[in-house]
Design a protein around this motif. Structure first.
Motif, PDB file in Angstrom:
ATOM      1  N   LEU A 100      -5.658-104.177 -47.891  1.00  0.00           N
ATOM      2  CA  LEU A 100      -5.404-102.832 -48.425  1.00  0.00           C
ATOM      3  C   LEU A 100      -5.777-102.748 -49.895  1.00  0.00           C
ATOM      4  O   LEU A 100      -6.321-101.761 -50.369  1.00  0.00           O
ATOM      5  CB  LEU A 100      -3.918-102.479 -48.293  1.00  0.00           C
ATOM      6  CG  LEU A 100      -3.423-101.999 -46.937  1.00  0.00           C
ATOM      7  CD1 LEU A 100      -1.920-101.795 -46.976  1.00  0.00           C
ATOM      8  CD2 LEU A 100      -4.103-100.681 -46.537  1.00  0.00           C
TER       9      LEU A 100
ATOM     10  N   LEU B  25     -10.702 -94.716 -47.075  1.00  0.00           N
ATOM     11  CA  LEU B  25      -9.467 -94.969 -46.325  1.00  0.00           C
ATOM     12  C   LEU B  25      -9.479 -96.422 -45.851  1.00  0.00           C
ATOM     13  O   LEU B  25     -10.450 -96.860 -45.231  1.00  0.00           O
ATOM     14  CB  LEU B  25      -9.346 -94.035 -45.106  1.00  0.00           C
ATOM     15  CG  LEU B  25      -8.194 -94.367 -44.127  1.00  0.00           C
ATOM     16  CD1 LEU B  25      -6.828 -94.227 -44.795  1.00  0.00           C
ATOM     17  CD2 LEU B  25      -8.254 -93.461 -42.891  1.00  0.00           C
ATOM     18  N   VAL B  26      -8.417 -97.140 -46.145  1.00  0.00           N
ATOM     19  CA  VAL B  26      -8.251 -98.503 -45.657  1.00  0.00           C
ATOM     20  C   VAL B  26      -7.013 -98.510 -44.769  1.00  0.00           C
ATOM     21  O   VAL B  26      -5.942 -98.042 -45.190  1.00  0.00           O
ATOM     22  CB  VAL B  26      -8.087 -99.506 -46.818  1.00  0.00           C
ATOM     23  CG1 VAL B  26      -8.089-100.936 -46.277  1.00  0.00           C
ATOM     24  CG2 VAL B  26      -9.199 -99.340 -47.845  1.00  0.00           C
ATOM     25  N   LEU B  27      -7.174 -99.006 -43.537  1.00  0.00           N
ATOM     26  CA  LEU B  27      -6.056 -98.967 -42.588  1.00  0.00           C
ATOM     27  C   LEU B  27      -5.626-100.369 -42.168  1.00  0.00           C
ATOM     28  O   LEU B  27      -6.455-101.280 -42.086  1.00  0.00           O
ATOM     29  CB  LEU B  27      -6.449 -98.233 -41.313  1.00  0.00           C
ATOM     30  CG  LEU B  27      -7.010 -96.815 -41.410  1.00  0.00           C
ATOM     31  CD1 LEU B  27      -8.463 -96.801 -40.979  1.00  0.00           C
ATOM     32  CD2 LEU B  27      -6.206 -95.850 -40.548  1.00  0.00           C
TER      33      LEU B  27
ATOM     34  N   LYS C 282      -7.602 -93.912 -53.524  1.00  0.00           N
ATOM     35  CA  LYS C 282      -8.107 -94.049 -52.156  1.00  0.00           C
ATOM     36  C   LYS C 282      -6.921 -93.825 -51.219  1.00  0.00           C
ATOM     37  O   LYS C 282      -5.761 -93.933 -51.630  1.00  0.00           O
ATOM     38  CB  LYS C 282      -8.739 -95.430 -51.933  1.00  0.00           C
ATOM     39  CG  LYS C 282      -7.778 -96.607 -51.905  1.00  0.00           C
ATOM     40  CD  LYS C 282      -8.521 -97.935 -51.629  1.00  0.00           C
ATOM     41  CE  LYS C 282      -7.574 -99.129 -51.708  1.00  0.00           C
ATOM     42  NZ  LYS C 282      -8.280-100.424 -51.661  1.00  0.00           N
ATOM     43  N   PHE C 283      -7.232 -93.514 -49.976  1.00  0.00           N
ATOM     44  CA  PHE C 283      -6.179 -93.382 -48.978  1.00  0.00           C
ATOM     45  C   PHE C 283      -5.893 -94.748 -48.364  1.00  0.00           C
ATOM     46  O   PHE C 283      -6.807 -95.553 -48.161  1.00  0.00           O
ATOM     47  CB  PHE C 283      -6.612 -92.428 -47.865  1.00  0.00           C
ATOM     48  CG  PHE C 283      -6.621 -90.984 -48.267  1.00  0.00           C
ATOM     49  CD1 PHE C 283      -5.498 -90.185 -48.091  1.00  0.00           C
ATOM     50  CD2 PHE C 283      -7.745 -90.408 -48.845  1.00  0.00           C
ATOM     51  CE1 PHE C 283      -5.492 -88.852 -48.461  1.00  0.00           C
ATOM     52  CE2 PHE C 283      -7.750 -89.070 -49.222  1.00  0.00           C
ATOM     53  CZ  PHE C 283      -6.631 -88.287 -49.033  1.00  0.00           C
ATOM     54  N   ILE C 284      -4.626 -95.009 -48.089  1.00  0.00           N
ATOM     55  CA  ILE C 284      -4.267 -96.188 -47.314  1.00  0.00           C
ATOM     56  C   ILE C 284      -3.379 -95.735 -46.157  1.00  0.00           C
ATOM     57  O   ILE C 284      -2.729 -94.689 -46.235  1.00  0.00           O
ATOM     58  CB  ILE C 284      -3.515 -97.249 -48.146  1.00  0.00           C
ATOM     59  CG1 ILE C 284      -2.300 -96.631 -48.861  1.00  0.00           C
ATOM     60  CG2 ILE C 284      -4.442 -97.906 -49.158  1.00  0.00           C
ATOM     61  CD1 ILE C 284      -1.415 -97.666 -49.550  1.00  0.00           C
ATOM     62  N   ALA C 285      -3.396 -96.502 -45.085  1.00  0.00           N
ATOM     63  CA  ALA C 285      -2.550 -96.154 -43.937  1.00  0.00           C
ATOM     64  C   ALA C 285      -1.977 -97.422 -43.318  1.00  0.00           C
ATOM     65  O   ALA C 285      -2.712 -98.365 -43.022  1.00  0.00           O
ATOM     66  CB  ALA C 285      -3.353 -95.376 -42.907  1.00  0.00           C
ATOM     67  N   TYR C 286      -0.658 -97.428 -43.163  1.00  0.00           N
ATOM     68  CA  TYR C 286       0.037 -98.517 -42.479  1.00  0.00           C
ATOM     69  C   TYR C 286       0.296 -98.081 -41.039  1.00  0.00           C
ATOM     70  O   TYR C 286       1.002 -97.105 -40.809  1.00  0.00           O
ATOM     71  CB  TYR C 286       1.384 -98.807 -43.138  1.00  0.00           C
ATOM     72  CG  TYR C 286       1.321 -99.348 -44.546  1.00  0.00           C
ATOM     73  CD1 TYR C 286       1.193-100.720 -44.786  1.00  0.00           C
ATOM     74  CD2 TYR C 286       1.421 -98.501 -45.651  1.00  0.00           C
ATOM     75  CE1 TYR C 286       1.159-101.226 -46.083  1.00  0.00           C
ATOM     76  CE2 TYR C 286       1.380 -99.001 -46.951  1.00  0.00           C
ATOM     77  CZ  TYR C 286       1.250-100.365 -47.164  1.00  0.00           C
ATOM     78  OH  TYR C 286       1.214-100.860 -48.436  1.00  0.00           O
ATOM     79  N   GLY C 287      -0.293 -98.802 -40.102  1.00  0.00           N
ATOM     80  CA  GLY C 287      -0.110 -98.434 -38.706  1.00  0.00           C
ATOM     81  C   GLY C 287       0.607 -99.506 -37.916  1.00  0.00           C
ATOM     82  O   GLY C 287       0.888-100.614 -38.417  1.00  0.00           O
TER      83      GLY C 287
ATOM     84  N   LEU D 138       2.152 -93.047 -38.271  1.00  0.00           N
ATOM     85  CA  LEU D 138       1.238 -93.616 -39.277  1.00  0.00           C
ATOM     86  C   LEU D 138       1.747 -93.236 -40.668  1.00  0.00           C
ATOM     87  O   LEU D 138       2.040 -92.076 -40.949  1.00  0.00           O
ATOM     88  CB  LEU D 138      -0.166 -93.038 -39.050  1.00  0.00           C
ATOM     89  CG  LEU D 138      -1.340 -93.775 -39.681  1.00  0.00           C
ATOM     90  CD1 LEU D 138      -1.533 -95.147 -39.040  1.00  0.00           C
ATOM     91  CD2 LEU D 138      -2.627 -92.945 -39.511  1.00  0.00           C
TER      92      LEU D 138
END
Lengths: 419, 419
Positions: free
Chosen positions: B358, B365-367, A408-413, A109
């Protein structure tokens, strides 16, 4: 519901709605809109000044002070500086969308923090119409909607400035509610706005300590503020005497009425006899009244004896409290007791003392061998500032564009799930 | 002054005094003190559990629920995990003193930001004694003094844990007031603490929405909090069906009672008929009740019809609201209306839609293509967390060590004065 309550509720609701659109504007659109606003201010200079005259006339009739009227006046110079202010903001990099950090987790992630606008900002300030443009420019560039509540004596000027801003917003298809001046001058409006925690993300009061305390005590919304600036210079026993004199003189005299001017000078006793007489002479020539501790008075015969009230006093004038201390620890204890967490400086040639002072003194800016007057967004290199915070949450020190944003947090999954 | 008021005033004053010392402790001293605390907890396991039994007995006599008693119990497993938690915190880098940035001004002044502790942090939480150790460990490592006000039903356990912490603090010459458990169980103590804005820099409430709202509404001090987690997964028309099913299943079922579990599933209408039936089967096998919109019901005959209350509801249970949307914009509007700015995910194979989601969705948190369950300090790589913030000021998302600090400006000069 009272009319004022209704108006404030509607303004807040519209600001929140607009904020979603403003948050996603491109940098280019925002910049072009600000440049167009600058252009329109110049084109409408005459009509702005006509509106301003209504406020000035009313202020004169009310017998308000000349300093008050000075701050209220949209002179050519003030207008030019508002225009320049907007252009300066355009020249700053857009903080929105910046990714200060990104990292990878063991499961693949990819996680990061991305800078985003705060949302809706409410500015509460006194009768200084230039703040209307300065604040609106910074808030818009940082992707926020802004609610502007200036002093009631500037209402005609502020409404005229809002109309100009709205024209530019319309030309770029940005909702007008991105920049709103509260049209009611009733004090009740401030109380109502401070309750709109569902729509407003941040309140920034600017003005005298009374206004700021009122806002801080009545707000349900987070407030960024500083009450006052009680700044000190500590002249260490290892100071370069000439440098110390230049720094103390500049810190006190260059602009005594502002929050980053020096209000207290602390002098190590081993250097006092060498340092103080020439320093006092220079201060005397500049019209500065020195209020000294007992030890100071034994060196400076014509200084005034300080009273207990003078320690920690924000004079905002050509008055300076002078205290001789036996050690750097005594100086730091004094600063901890009487300082306002704003700006503190040491003058020393000693490496270890410089390091210790920087580490241990709790202020939004701590300087070694430089004037307290540098605590300012422009001077520190942040670009324009919207104010200075002396409380620690979110921002401590001058607040520039970045402080009008959050992350903000973002996550590329790739299909990650939690075990 | 009432006794409770006096006690709270004294605790706050002592915490503030201690905070100056704690702020300047070396990383090594802090780490050694935490390791020693861990050691002492293990050594005193038996006596801790004896004290805990007093709380458990009282709770049973009061007829408190078994879930409540479960959270109150210092089982061997809970004690081991507190000890491991302290060791994990020791392994994290010390944020204090870090200089995230430094730059030079045209006049040669070298300006930077240095990370410093916030000062005094007050934790207000329910009857979960493990929070006492977790919070104290994180606060101390970040250089703060901490005031711990746990639920009154855990008072014997919390006081026993405080005694252990104090022994470790004494061994390393750290003031005991760095970690204080409020000894009064009276509710008035919370009210009094929330007024001590001169000494306390930050309040962090942890627990149910009622407790958190009470703190937010009564505090004069900044509060970091989240009320609830209403998280969504949006299954886009370009989703990989199998991945979407795994992510939705994990988001809902892996631990349904926590704030980062999915409460609403939004499905693009063009994929609904392919996606929903198999998904519903899997949910059914896991005991999840589906509450669907009209369109959902036309596909899933045995789903329950959702009522208006189900949209935006935090079920914290094996219940899921399911809505079919006509477009991604509709999904994002829904999230904006019903979400709680906590965690939002999209499942899609489309590059541009991933980017837009995003960018435009406002949540801590945005995923893309990953489970909502990753919104957690440990999972995102921050190490231990002290809570999650869904308001934007200072921290947005999980709060780790860094969020328990702030930055001040420092400037190295060579005699610079302002022109």
């Amino acid at each position: 519901m009272s009319d004022v309550k209704k108006i404030c509720a509607e303004i807040s609701r519209q600001a929140k709605e607009a904020s979603r659109k403003v948050a996603n504007l491109s940098s280019q659109i925002k910049d072009n809109c600000l440049l167009r606003t600058a252009e329109l201010i110049l084109e409408n200079r005459h009509s702005l000044q006509e509106e301003n005259k209504k406020d000035l006339k009313a202020a004169e009739e009310k017998g308000l002070s000349s300093a008050f009227i000075d701050r209220l006046t949209l002179s050519d110079k003030v207008i030019d500086s508002m225009v320049q202010g907007l252009r300066d903001v355009v020249a700053l990099p857009d903080p929105v969308g910046e990714v200060p950090r990104m990292w990878k987790r063991p499961n693949g992630l990819q996680v990061g923090r991305v800078r985003i606008p705060l949302g809706v900002i409410c500015m509460i300030y006194e009768s200084r119409p230039n703040v209307t443009i300065d604040a609106a420019g910074l808030c818009l560039k940082a992707g926020n909607a802004v609610i502007l509540r200036g002093g009631s004596d500037a209402i005609h000027s502020n409404m005229a400035l809002a109309r100009i801003f709205h024209q530019a917003l319309r030309e770029f298809d940005i909702p007008e509610a991105a920049v709103q001046v509260v049209p009611v001058t009733d004090r009740e409006a401030v109380n109502e706005l401070l309750k709109r925690e569902e729509e407003i993300d941040l309140v920034i009061p600017r003005g005298g300590e009374g206004l700021i305390r009122f806002v801080a005590e009545n707000s349900r919304i987070p407030v960024l503020k500083h009450y006052k600036g009680v700044c000190h210079v500590y002249v260490d026993k290892y100071a370069d005497i000439e440098m110390a004199q230049d720094i103390c003189f500049n810190s006190k005299v260059q602009r005594p009425g502002v929050c980053n001017a020096m209000e207290g000078m602390l002098v190590h006793e081993e250097i006092a006899k060498t340092f103080l007489p020439a320093m006092a002479k220079r201060f005397k020539e500049a019209g500065v009244e020195l209020r000294g501790c007992k030890k100071t008075l034994s060196i400076l015969k014509d200084a005034v004896a300080a009273t207990a009230d003078d320690w920690g006093q924000e004079f905002l004038d050509l008055i300076l409290a002078v205290k001789i201390v036996g050690s750097m620890d005594e100086a730091m204890d004094y600063i901890s007791k009487y300082g306002s967490n704003h700006t503190e400086a040491i003058v020393t040639k000693d490496y270890e003392r410089a390091r210790r002072f920087l580490k241990e003194v709790d202020a939004s800016l701590v300087l070694v061998n430089a004037s307290t007057r540098f605590n300012d967004g422009g001077q520190l290199g942040l670009g324009a500032e919207i104010g200075i915070s002396t409380s620690k949450l979110h921002a401590y020190g001058p607040m520039g564009l970045e402080e009008l944003t959050t992350t903000k947090f973002i996550a590329y999954g790739d299909g990650q799930i939690r075990e």
